[in-house]
Each structure stands twice: as C-alpha cells, then as structure tokens.
Design a protein around this motif. Sequence first.
Motif, mmCIF file in Angstrom:
data_model
loop_
_atom_site.group_PDB
_atom_site.id
_atom_site.type_symbol
_atom_site.label_atom_id
_atom_site.label_comp_id
_atom_site.label_asym_id
_atom_site.label_seq_id
_atom_site.Cartn_x
_atom_site.Cartn_y
_atom_site.Cartn_z
ATOM 1 N N PHE A 3 0.539 -1.117 -0.207
ATOM 2 C CA PHE A 3 -0.083 -0.122 0.070
ATOM 3 C C PHE A 3 0.769 1.118 0.083
ATOM 4 O O PHE A 3 0.805 1.978 1.012
ATOM 5 C CB PHE A 3 -0.989 -0.031 1.403
ATOM 6 C CG PHE A 3 -1.416 -0.782 1.683
ATOM 7 C CD1 PHE A 3 -2.940 -1.575 0.153
ATOM 8 C CD2 PHE A 3 -1.802 -1.935 2.377
ATOM 9 C CE1 PHE A 3 -3.200 -2.375 0.403
ATOM 10 C CE2 PHE A 3 -2.144 -3.717 2.118
ATOM 11 C CZ PHE A 3 -2.882 -3.038 1.229
ATOM 12 N N PRO A 4 1.588 1.720 -0.572
ATOM 13 C CA PRO A 4 2.500 2.774 -1.401
ATOM 14 C C PRO A 4 1.842 4.560 -1.243
ATOM 15 O O PRO A 4 0.518 4.191 -1.529
ATOM 16 C CB PRO A 4 3.175 2.622 -2.678
ATOM 17 C CG PRO A 4 1.809 2.051 -3.339
ATOM 18 C CD PRO A 4 1.026 0.899 -2.363
ATOM 19 N N ALA A 5 2.503 4.691 0.121
ATOM 20 C CA ALA A 5 1.896 6.218 0.307
ATOM 21 C C ALA A 5 1.547 6.984 -1.018
ATOM 22 O O ALA A 5 2.899 7.045 -2.174
ATOM 23 C CB ALA A 5 2.534 6.963 1.526
ATOM 24 N N ASN A 6 -0.148 7.569 -0.940
ATOM 25 C CA ASN A 6 0.063 8.512 -1.816
ATOM 26 C C ASN A 6 -0.057 10.079 -1.548
ATOM 27 O O ASN A 6 -0.605 10.702 -0.499
ATOM 28 C CB ASN A 6 -1.203 8.177 -2.131
ATOM 29 C CG ASN A 6 -2.274 9.385 -3.584
ATOM 30 O OD1 ASN A 6 -1.646 10.175 -3.994
ATOM 31 N ND2 ASN A 6 -3.078 8.860 -4.467
ATOM 32 N N TRP A 7 1.636 10.436 -1.909
ATOM 33 C CA TRP A 7 1.681 11.864 -1.766
ATOM 34 C C TRP A 7 1.020 13.202 -1.794
ATOM 35 O O TRP A 7 0.565 14.092 -1.037
ATOM 36 C CB TRP A 7 3.215 12.251 -1.615
ATOM 37 C CG TRP A 7 4.375 11.588 -1.157
ATOM 38 C CD1 TRP A 7 4.618 10.658 -1.850
ATOM 39 C CD2 TRP A 7 4.308 11.200 0.791
ATOM 40 N NE1 TRP A 7 5.937 9.665 0.166
ATOM 41 C CE2 TRP A 7 4.974 9.884 1.035
ATOM 42 C CE3 TRP A 7 4.387 12.301 1.294
ATOM 43 C CZ2 TRP A 7 5.866 9.794 1.572
ATOM 44 C CZ3 TRP A 7 4.133 12.118 3.052
ATOM 45 C CH2 TRP A 7 5.222 10.849 3.154
ATOM 46 N N THR A 8 0.163 12.683 -3.174
ATOM 47 C CA THR A 8 -0.153 14.032 -3.062
ATOM 48 C C THR A 8 -1.361 14.390 -2.440
ATOM 49 O O THR A 8 -1.541 14.761 -2.278
ATOM 50 C CB THR A 8 -0.898 13.393 -5.005
ATOM 51 O OG1 THR A 8 0.161 13.677 -5.841
ATOM 52 C CG2 THR A 8 -1.776 14.884 -5.034
ATOM 53 N N VAL A 9 -2.137 13.760 -2.284
ATOM 54 C CA VAL A 9 -3.308 13.058 -1.064
ATOM 55 C C VAL A 9 -3.083 13.605 0.436
ATOM 56 O O VAL A 9 -3.904 14.300 0.827
ATOM 57 C CB VAL A 9 -3.799 11.531 -0.877
ATOM 58 C CG1 VAL A 9 -5.061 11.388 -0.141
ATOM 59 C CG2 VAL A 9 -4.786 11.075 -2.623
ATOM 60 N N ARG A 10 -1.923 13.284 0.528
ATOM 61 C CA ARG A 10 -1.556 13.287 1.990
ATOM 62 C C ARG A 10 -1.111 15.008 1.511
ATOM 63 O O ARG A 10 -1.533 16.032 2.634
ATOM 64 C CB ARG A 10 -0.570 13.044 2.031
ATOM 65 C CG ARG A 10 -0.308 11.719 2.188
ATOM 66 C CD ARG A 10 0.678 11.550 2.986
ATOM 67 N NE ARG A 10 0.295 9.625 3.394
ATOM 68 C CZ ARG A 10 1.834 8.555 4.234
ATOM 69 N NH1 ARG A 10 2.350 9.185 4.099
ATOM 70 N NH2 ARG A 10 1.102 7.714 4.313
#
Length: 267
Positions: free
Chosen positions: A17-24
């Motif tokens: 489950f890679p982090a979605n840095w755009t959403v963060r």
Amino acid sequence: MSAPALKAPAGPGRNPFPANWTVRLIALLLLAYVVYACAQMGITWHRFVVGLHEGWRLLSEMVPPDFHRRALLLQGIAESVQIAIISTVFGVILSLPFGFLAARNLMPAWVSTLARGFIALCRSFHPVIVAILFVKAIGFGAAPGILALIVASIGFISKLFAEAIEEISLKQVEAVRATGAGFFNTMIYGVLPQVNARFIGFALYQLDSNVRNSTMVGIVGAGGIGGTLFTAFQRFDYPFVLALLLSIIALVMLAEVFSQVLRRAFL
C-alpha cells in the motif's frame, strides 16, 4: 488460449500500500486552511466552552415545555403543512416542462442551455433568502413562503428530472415517433414511462424537504410555524419555544412516515 498471467505478489520488502503523497499534501493543505479560517473567524476553544455553558443554561430555562397555547401552535403547524403541500404541487407541475427542456438528448443545445441556466438560478439561493425577497415584494404572509418553496422545488426536481431523462433509452422514443406521434405524445408515451418511478421519488423527497423548509421561511415573515417560533424567542418565552421545537420535530417525523407510505403506494 492461455489464461492471463496473474500479477506477481509484492515481495517481502515492498509495501503493498504505497503512500499517495499527493493526497497527503492536499489533506495537509486543507487542514492548514481550516486552522487559518477558524483563527480568522475568532473560533477558539474558550469561546466553545463558554457557548456550551450558555447553551446548557438556555436549555434549563426551556424545561418543561409549555403546551398551553395549543391553538396558536396548531395554527402554525397547519399553515406550515399547507405551505409545503401547495408549493410541492405547483413546484412539481412546473418542474415537468423545465426538466424536458433541460434534457440535452431531447432538445437543441441552445434550449437546454437556457433551461439549465434558469434551473441553476433557482438553485443559487437558499429558500430563506428567496423568501426574504418575496416578503419585500408582496408583504408578509404565507404567499411569499409558497413562492419561495416553489422556486426551490423547481431548482431541485427539474435538475434531477433532466438528468434522469438523459439516461433513458432512445429506442423507445424512436419507436413512438415511428408511429407518427407528435412531440407531446412522444414525451408522454416514449419518455415518461421510463422515468415515471424516479420522478415520483423526486417529488416525494421534495415534499419532505418542503415540510422542513416551511418551518424556516416563517422566521423572515413568510408564514408557518417559524414566525411563531421567532416571536417566542423575541419574548424570551423559552418554555413555549421548546414546545414549538418539539412540535416541529414531530411534524418532520410524521412527514417522513407519510412519505414512506406514499413511496410504498406508488413505487
């Protein structure tokens, strides 16, 4: 023919489950803006605590509710119900043609654009704001409330009705046209049967919504129990205010039950 190859499972050192840095980043910016907006509007924890204390004091002054003025209370409820029913009936009737005109699969682009612009205009303002305009135009009473809720009904039902028409199958419409039917017969026998159930659902939902809104427009002098509630607040008659609030809750719940009964009967 060989079956499609399955995607290899993630290795032991790989995060499934890679982090979605755009959403963060968007969430962080939104949180920062909420903090900034609260500071700009003077929303503080101290003010919230003081508000809780004052709210509890107000509730303690309301108990027990005062139902002695039943005639005034029942008159306000009856007027609110009348406003809701009249505005829903006329709003539904007027929403039919606007819904047809706004459907892009049935009308030319310029017609549907104009119709959608009018519908968007009806949806631009809260019913209370529209009620204020009608009160200034024609005076106090139930008539401004009825007109305001008719405008709100057109804005809601017409938009959903047009979207429902745009999802229909045009084969049935073409079949009716092939018999030599005119425009109105095509709409009645080719379009309405496909959206009839949804339109009834929209109308019942709007009736339920108008019952709630009819209790608010009275606050600005557009009839209904809202005017009685506003007057009771001005007189600091808090026990009667609680009686009115409980009556409004009961009215909205009865409207919800009535709406469910009509749904079972028609849908």
